[in-house]
Write a protein that holds these residues in place. Sequence first.
Motif, PDB file in Angstrom:
ATOM      1  N   LEU A 187       0.829  -1.200   0.000  1.00  0.00           N
ATOM      2  CA  LEU A 187       0.000   0.000   0.000  1.00  0.00           C
ATOM      3  C   LEU A 187       0.869   1.258   0.000  1.00  0.00           C
ATOM      4  N   SER A 188       1.947   1.237   0.743  1.00  0.00           N
ATOM      5  CA  SER A 188       2.866   2.381   0.747  1.00  0.00           C
ATOM      6  C   SER A 188       3.539   2.536  -0.614  1.00  0.00           C
ATOM      7  N   ARG A 189       3.921   1.417  -1.214  1.00  0.00           N
ATOM      8  CA  ARG A 189       4.551   1.449  -2.536  1.00  0.00           C
ATOM      9  C   ARG A 189       3.592   1.950  -3.613  1.00  0.00           C
ATOM     10  N   ARG A 190       2.304   1.682  -3.405  1.00  0.00           N
ATOM     11  CA  ARG A 190       1.286   2.076  -4.381  1.00  0.00           C
ATOM     12  C   ARG A 190       1.313   3.583  -4.635  1.00  0.00           C
ATOM     13  N   GLU A 191       1.634   4.370  -3.619  1.00  0.00           N
ATOM     14  CA  GLU A 191       1.673   5.826  -3.767  1.00  0.00           C
ATOM     15  C   GLU A 191       2.722   6.242  -4.801  1.00  0.00           C
ATOM     16  N   SER A 192       3.882   5.596  -4.776  1.00  0.00           N
ATOM     17  CA  SER A 192       4.924   5.958  -5.746  1.00  0.00           C
ATOM     18  C   SER A 192       4.538   5.504  -7.144  1.00  0.00           C
ATOM     19  N   ILE A 193       3.823   4.378  -7.250  1.00  0.00           N
ATOM     20  CA  ILE A 193       3.362   3.907  -8.555  1.00  0.00           C
ATOM     21  C   ILE A 193       2.374   4.903  -9.148  1.00  0.00           C
ATOM     22  N   VAL A 194       1.466   5.403  -8.336  1.00  0.00           N
ATOM     23  CA  VAL A 194       0.487   6.392  -8.802  1.00  0.00           C
ATOM     24  C   VAL A 194       1.200   7.644  -9.301  1.00  0.00           C
ATOM     25  N   ARG A 195       2.230   8.078  -8.602  1.00  0.00           N
ATOM     26  CA  ARG A 195       2.988   9.254  -9.044  1.00  0.00           C
ATOM     27  C   ARG A 195       3.660   8.996 -10.386  1.00  0.00           C
ATOM     28  N   ARG A 196       4.197   7.812 -10.585  1.00  0.00           N
ATOM     29  CA  ARG A 196       4.818   7.473 -11.867  1.00  0.00           C
ATOM     30  C   ARG A 196       3.782   7.467 -12.984  1.00  0.00           C
ATOM     31  N   ARG A 197       2.594   7.003 -12.674  1.00  0.00           N
ATOM     32  CA  ARG A 197       1.527   6.940 -13.671  1.00  0.00           C
ATOM     33  C   ARG A 197       1.129   8.329 -14.169  1.00  0.00           C
ATOM     34  N   GLU A 198       1.259   9.340 -13.306  1.00  0.00           N
ATOM     35  CA  GLU A 198       0.845  10.695 -13.665  1.00  0.00           C
ATOM     36  C   GLU A 198       1.675  11.256 -14.825  1.00  0.00           C
ATOM     37  N   THR A 199       2.895  10.775 -14.972  1.00  0.00           N
ATOM     38  CA  THR A 199       3.751  11.265 -16.058  1.00  0.00           C
ATOM     39  C   THR A 199       4.030  10.178 -17.104  1.00  0.00           C
ATOM     40  N   TYR A 200       3.305   9.088 -17.033  1.00  0.00           N
ATOM     41  CA  TYR A 200       3.532   7.964 -17.945  1.00  0.00           C
ATOM     42  C   TYR A 200       3.050   8.318 -19.349  1.00  0.00           C
ATOM     43  N   VAL A 201       3.826   7.927 -20.354  1.00  0.00           N
ATOM     44  CA  VAL A 201       3.498   8.245 -21.742  1.00  0.00           C
ATOM     45  C   VAL A 201       2.640   7.128 -22.331  1.00  0.00           C
ATOM     46  N   GLY A 202       1.413   7.485 -22.742  1.00  0.00           N
ATOM     47  CA  GLY A 202       0.526   6.518 -23.376  1.00  0.00           C
ATOM     48  C   GLY A 202      -0.217   5.639 -22.392  1.00  0.00           C
ATOM     49  N   PRO A 203      -0.980   4.658 -22.893  1.00  0.00           N
ATOM     50  CA  PRO A 203      -1.735   3.749 -22.028  1.00  0.00           C
ATOM     51  C   PRO A 203      -0.809   2.959 -21.112  1.00  0.00           C
ATOM     52  N   TRP A 204      -1.337   2.592 -19.951  1.00  0.00           N
ATOM     53  CA  TRP A 204      -0.580   1.796 -18.980  1.00  0.00           C
ATOM     54  C   TRP A 204      -1.198   0.414 -18.876  1.00  0.00           C
ATOM     55  N   LEU A 205      -0.351  -0.618 -18.939  1.00  0.00           N
ATOM     56  CA  LEU A 205      -0.788  -1.997 -18.739  1.00  0.00           C
ATOM     57  C   LEU A 205       0.085  -2.644 -17.666  1.00  0.00           C
ATOM     58  N   PRO A 206      -0.420  -3.668 -16.999  1.00  0.00           N
ATOM     59  CA  PRO A 206       0.385  -4.353 -15.983  1.00  0.00           C
ATOM     60  C   PRO A 206       1.600  -5.042 -16.597  1.00  0.00           C
ATOM     61  N   GLU A 207       2.617  -5.274 -15.778  1.00  0.00           N
ATOM     62  CA  GLU A 207       3.739  -6.088 -16.220  1.00  0.00           C
ATOM     63  C   GLU A 207       3.257  -7.535 -16.304  1.00  0.00           C
ATOM     64  N   PRO A 208       3.418  -8.183 -17.457  1.00  0.00           N
ATOM     65  CA  PRO A 208       2.831  -9.510 -17.638  1.00  0.00           C
ATOM     66  C   PRO A 208       3.615 -10.617 -16.945  1.00  0.00           C
ATOM     67  N   LEU A 209       2.872 -11.629 -16.502  1.00  0.00           N
ATOM     68  CA  LEU A 209       3.463 -12.883 -16.051  1.00  0.00           C
ATOM     69  C   LEU A 209       3.285 -13.880 -17.193  1.00  0.00           C
ATOM     70  N   VAL A 210       4.370 -14.358 -17.736  1.00  0.00           N
ATOM     71  CA  VAL A 210       4.312 -15.189 -18.946  1.00  0.00           C
ATOM     72  C   VAL A 210       4.888 -16.567 -18.671  1.00  0.00           C
ATOM     73  N   ALA A 211       4.233 -17.589 -19.227  1.00  0.00           N
ATOM     74  CA  ALA A 211       4.708 -18.966 -19.110  1.00  0.00           C
ATOM     75  C   ALA A 211       4.441 -19.701 -20.413  1.00  0.00           C
ATOM     76  N   ASP A 212       5.123 -20.818 -20.604  1.00  0.00           N
ATOM     77  CA  ASP A 212       4.921 -21.629 -21.806  1.00  0.00           C
ATOM     78  C   ASP A 212       3.660 -22.473 -21.716  1.00  0.00           C
ATOM     79  N   THR A 213       3.246 -22.797 -20.500  1.00  0.00           N
ATOM     80  CA  THR A 213       2.056 -23.618 -20.289  1.00  0.00           C
ATOM     81  C   THR A 213       1.147 -22.928 -19.294  1.00  0.00           C
TER      82      THR A 213
END
Length: 304
Positions: A72-98
């Motif tokens: 929750l504390s970290r979320r505040e810094s993420i929100v601040r980064r989002r305010e200056t983010y260029v273009g749409p924002w998507l989550p960092e993906p978790l990817v697997a072969d199966t």
Amino acid sequence: MIETMDEQPTRVFAEHRELLFSIVYNMLGTVTDTEDVLQDTWLAWVSRNRSDLGEITSPRAYLVRIAVNTALSRRESIVRRRETYVGPWLPEPLVADTPEIRDSADAAEIALRGESVSLAVLVILETLTPLERAVFVLHEVFGYPHAEIGAILDRETPAIRQLAHRARDHVRAKRPRYQADPRTQRAVTERFLAAQLSGDVTGLLEMLAPDVTFLSDAGGRVRAALRPIHGADKVARLLTSPMVIASVPDMSVRFGWTNGEPSVIVYSGGELQAVVALDVEADTGKVSCVYAMRNPEKLRHLRG
């Protein structure tokens, strides 16, 4: 064999790391921030075990509480980064072969066993307040009762119940459609890719819902659409344009699973370039949203 003072907390933390990663990732939507939160949780856990404050009766409850509140504390810094983010924002993906990973020590891969929500839901969770999101994740995804969530967040149970109700209603309002089953999603994904690579606009139009949305997250680091693209005709023509295809020279693709759902992993000259996932409606089989994750920073954890 008797464990030393440092070995015992290390073993206990390792036993709970999978759970902690899954909870925090669903709260934050980024792998890098999740790993930072787990590192801070580990340091707090070791420090607590080295203190003279007495034995912790429930390590699981203690670790979850520390991880959730640190997130929750970290979320505040993420929100601040989002305010200056260029273009749409998507989550960092978790990817697997199966779709299901076995015998893996990687917490990000283990989270794909079913304790991470889809990209579509993660995008919706971004519209909740941090507290609403924490309550939704703990209650709806992990099944924590309201009273236990109240103890984790230091809130009264009625307040937690209200937050849970508000968050659930919000998610349902934003996502009224049911998701197609994985087999249907995989078949649609394969046809979608074939139509795009062959420049088959008509074929794509047949697969896209009229109100389909295309979201491309590049963070201003590579060329991509800076706004969401809406409408089947616009999305189909964008995806089949020679300029888009040419932007990935020496392209190769493979099918994988992103956040537990079928996806396409795109390479350029053998180097990871994008992860593409589709939101497919269960009742029509149509694609309602295309997610293209191209930001190199968000794909860095996949390059190993």
